[in-house]
Design a protein around this motif. Structure first.
Motif, PDB file in Angstrom:
ATOM      1  N   GLY A  33       0.804  -1.219   0.000  1.00 26.34           N
ATOM      2  CA  GLY A  33       0.000   0.000   0.000  1.00 26.34           C
ATOM      3  C   GLY A  33       0.834   1.266   0.000  1.00 26.34           C
ATOM      4  O   GLY A  33       0.433   2.274   0.594  1.00 26.34           O
ATOM      5  N   SER A  34       1.972   1.263  -0.684  1.00 28.80           N
ATOM      6  CA  SER A  34       2.847   2.438  -0.707  1.00 28.80           C
ATOM      7  C   SER A  34       2.124   3.649  -1.293  1.00 28.80           C
ATOM      8  O   SER A  34       1.312   3.532  -2.213  1.00 28.80           O
ATOM      9  CB  SER A  34       4.103   2.151  -1.530  1.00 28.80           C
ATOM     10  N   THR A  35       2.459   4.836  -0.764  1.00 26.91           N
ATOM     11  CA  THR A  35       1.812   6.076  -1.207  1.00 26.91           C
ATOM     12  C   THR A  35       2.812   7.098  -1.734  1.00 26.91           C
ATOM     13  O   THR A  35       2.436   8.233  -2.013  1.00 26.91           O
ATOM     14  CB  THR A  35       1.039   6.710  -0.035  1.00 26.91           C
ATOM     15  N   ASP A  36       4.085   6.691  -1.881  1.00 30.80           N
ATOM     16  CA  ASP A  36       5.141   7.648  -2.243  1.00 30.80           C
ATOM     17  C   ASP A  36       5.669   7.474  -3.660  1.00 30.80           C
ATOM     18  O   ASP A  36       6.680   8.076  -4.021  1.00 30.80           O
ATOM     19  CB  ASP A  36       6.310   7.531  -1.260  1.00 30.80           C
ATOM     20  N   GLY A  37       5.022   6.663  -4.473  1.00 29.21           N
ATOM     21  CA  GLY A  37       5.509   6.423  -5.819  1.00 29.21           C
ATOM     22  C   GLY A  37       6.342   5.164  -5.962  1.00 29.21           C
ATOM     23  O   GLY A  37       6.876   4.899  -7.042  1.00 29.21           O
ATOM     24  N   THR A  38       6.457   4.382  -4.886  1.00 22.87           N
ATOM     25  CA  THR A  38       7.183   3.113  -4.965  1.00 22.87           C
ATOM     26  C   THR A  38       6.602   2.227  -6.067  1.00 22.87           C
ATOM     27  O   THR A  38       7.333   1.597  -6.835  1.00 22.87           O
ATOM     28  CB  THR A  38       7.132   2.380  -3.613  1.00 22.87           C
ATOM     29  N   GLY A  39       5.275   2.186  -6.155  1.00 21.28           N
ATOM     30  CA  GLY A  39       4.616   1.360  -7.163  1.00 21.28           C
ATOM     31  C   GLY A  39       4.974   1.762  -8.578  1.00 21.28           C
ATOM     32  O   GLY A  39       5.110   0.910  -9.461  1.00 21.28           O
ATOM     33  N   ASP A  40       5.147   3.079  -8.831  1.00 21.22           N
ATOM     34  CA  ASP A  40       5.524   3.538 -10.168  1.00 21.22           C
ATOM     35  C   ASP A  40       6.894   2.993 -10.551  1.00 21.22           C
ATOM     36  O   ASP A  40       7.113   2.570 -11.698  1.00 21.22           O
ATOM     37  CB  ASP A  40       5.543   5.070 -10.208  1.00 21.22           C
ATOM     38  N   SER A  41       7.824   2.991  -9.597  1.00 22.47           N
ATOM     39  CA  SER A  41       9.162   2.469  -9.863  1.00 22.47           C
ATOM     40  C   SER A  41       9.107   0.979 -10.172  1.00 22.47           C
ATOM     41  O   SER A  41       9.795   0.490 -11.080  1.00 22.47           O
ATOM     42  CB  SER A  41      10.074   2.720  -8.661  1.00 22.47           C
ATOM     43  N   ILE A  42       8.284   0.247  -9.436  1.00 19.96           N
ATOM     44  CA  ILE A  42       8.181  -1.201  -9.660  1.00 19.96           C
ATOM     45  C   ILE A  42       7.561  -1.481 -11.027  1.00 19.96           C
ATOM     46  O   ILE A  42       8.034  -2.351 -11.776  1.00 19.96           O
ATOM     47  CB  ILE A  42       7.358  -1.857  -8.544  1.00 19.96           C
ATOM     48  N   ARG A  43       6.512  -0.751 -11.383  1.00 17.90           N
ATOM     49  CA  ARG A  43       5.855  -0.971 -12.676  1.00 17.90           C
ATOM     50  C   ARG A  43       6.816  -0.701 -13.838  1.00 17.90           C
ATOM     51  O   ARG A  43       6.788  -1.417 -14.859  1.00 17.90           O
ATOM     52  CB  ARG A  43       4.605  -0.098 -12.782  1.00 17.90           C
ATOM     53  N   ALA A  44       7.662   0.304 -13.697  1.00 18.22           N
ATOM     54  CA  ALA A  44       8.637   0.591 -14.757  1.00 18.22           C
ATOM     55  C   ALA A  44       9.620  -0.569 -14.919  1.00 18.22           C
ATOM     56  O   ALA A  44      10.012  -0.919 -16.038  1.00 18.22           O
ATOM     57  CB  ALA A  44       9.388   1.878 -14.429  1.00 18.22           C
ATOM     58  N   LEU A  45       9.998  -1.184 -13.810  1.00 15.48           N
ATOM     59  CA  LEU A  45      10.914  -2.324 -13.872  1.00 15.48           C
ATOM     60  C   LEU A  45      10.223  -3.566 -14.431  1.00 15.48           C
ATOM     61  O   LEU A  45      10.856  -4.380 -15.120  1.00 15.48           O
ATOM     62  CB  LEU A  45      11.498  -2.608 -12.487  1.00 15.48           C
ATOM     63  N   VAL A  46       8.934  -3.741 -14.152  1.00 19.54           N
ATOM     64  CA  VAL A  46       8.179  -4.855 -14.738  1.00 19.54           C
ATOM     65  C   VAL A  46       8.174  -4.728 -16.261  1.00 19.54           C
ATOM     66  O   VAL A  46       8.351  -5.722 -16.994  1.00 19.54           O
ATOM     67  CB  VAL A  46       6.740  -4.892 -14.180  1.00 19.54           C
ATOM     68  N   ALA A  47       7.993  -3.498 -16.745  1.00 17.72           N
ATOM     69  CA  ALA A  47       8.004  -3.276 -18.190  1.00 17.72           C
ATOM     70  C   ALA A  47       9.360  -3.612 -18.788  1.00 17.72           C
ATOM     71  O   ALA A  47       9.456  -4.071 -19.927  1.00 17.72           O
ATOM     72  CB  ALA A  47       7.629  -1.821 -18.489  1.00 17.72           C
TER      73      ALA A  47
END
Length: 310
Positions: A33-47
């Motif tokens: 449930g991160s709220t600081d943009g951690t998820g954006d970094s992970i999604r970029a690496l998934v791509a």
């Protein structure tokens, strides 16, 4: 496992995904449930890395243990490695550990030492000074916890029986030691960030202390001698003593001393002697470490600080 670690998560994941190893590796990321943009970094690496990296985004914060438990229930490999999102691996780490476990079939898990760094990645020292070692259950109980959790690789078949209730890493190490000895590679093959924001040790010290005591009590008494159990609980009390001295909170010592003395198989006098000897050894190590660093400065030789000396 990660929560609000945008500054670190890319370094962590790349250090895992870029390991050169003769094995199929899948990385599960529990984004709690991160709220600081951690998820954006992970999604970029998934791509970038594709299906080797699986992003499990929690819609609400589960907390560290529930997050970990869900990840482990999804893991399907023969071996499992655990990493906190603010830590990272060094090149060659995973290959060394896989070779170790394949060489020693009676080894339950293998750990390594780690470089300690601050939030900005600046070098502080090393995690422990255990060196190359083999630890059984009794030794781990007597010495207390000095194993780096983000360095562990263990056999998946041994990692299911402890999955109940809130607990700290030490309890999991003790569980793994019930199924075979633990290997330790003395070379630092991981990076450990000290006292980062959100650290449980930093923010909830008494909670960690209670869970550490729970970890000791999780070991069935039939598996260890009275001598090992007594030294384990005395080592715990030594840690409480040092904490009480640093914070000047002597009520902390009185409270836990009562708990330890009440269940020690050695009685008050012998337990007190064990505690005194343990404190003397600890102070001796601290003095020697201080002298070593001073001598290193005088001779122009850097002596790394050890976070958990043994």
């Amino acid at each position: 496992m990660t929560y609000n670690q945008r500054a670190y998560i890319e370094t962590c994941l790349r250090s895992i995904l870029d390991q050169m190893v003769d094995a199929d590796v899948r990385v599960l990321v529990g984004d709690d449930g991160s709220t600081d943009g951690t998820g954006d970094s992970i999604r970029a690496l998934v791509a970038e890395y594709g299906p080797r990296l699986v992003h499990l985004r929690r819609e609400r914060n589960l907390g560290p243990f529930a997050n970990l438990l869900d990840l482990l229930l999804r893991a399907e490999g023969e071996f499992i490695a655990r990493v906190d999102g603010d830590d990272y691996w060094l090149p060659g780490k995973l290959a060394r550990q896989l070779a170790y476990l394949r060489r020693y079939p009676d080894c339950s898990a293998v750990y390594t030492s780690a470089l300690t760094v601050d939030e900005r990645g600046r070098a502080l020292g090393v995690f422990n000074d255990l060196g190359d070692a083999k630890l059984d259950l009794a030794t781990l109980l007597r010495r207390g916890n000095a194993l780096n959790n983000s360095s562990v690789l263990y056999r998946a078949c041994h990692g299911t029986g402890w999955q109940a209730g809130e607990q700290i890493d030490y309890q999991i190490h003790l569980w793994l030691a019930r199924h075979g000895w633990l290997g330790h590679i003395g070379e630092p093959l991981a990076g450990y960030r000290v006292n980062t924001q959100g650290s449980l040790v930093l923010s909830a010290n008494e909670r960690v202390r209670t869970l550490y005591w729970q970890a000791i009590q999780s070991v069935p008494r039939a598996l260890v001698r009275d001598a090992d159990y007594a030294r384990g609980i005395t080592d715990f009390l030594r840690r409480v003593c040092l904490r009480a001295a640093r914070t000047r909170d002597w009520s902390l010592l009185r409270r836990w001393a009562g708990v330890v003395y009440a269940i020690s198989p050695y009685g008050a006098l012998r337990t007190s002697l064990l505690l005194a000897a343990n404190l003397v050894r600890t102070l001796g190590r601290l003095v020697l470490a201080h002298l070593g660093r001073a001598l290193g400065r005088a001779t122009g030789r850097r002596v790394p600080a050890v976070l958990y000396p043994h």
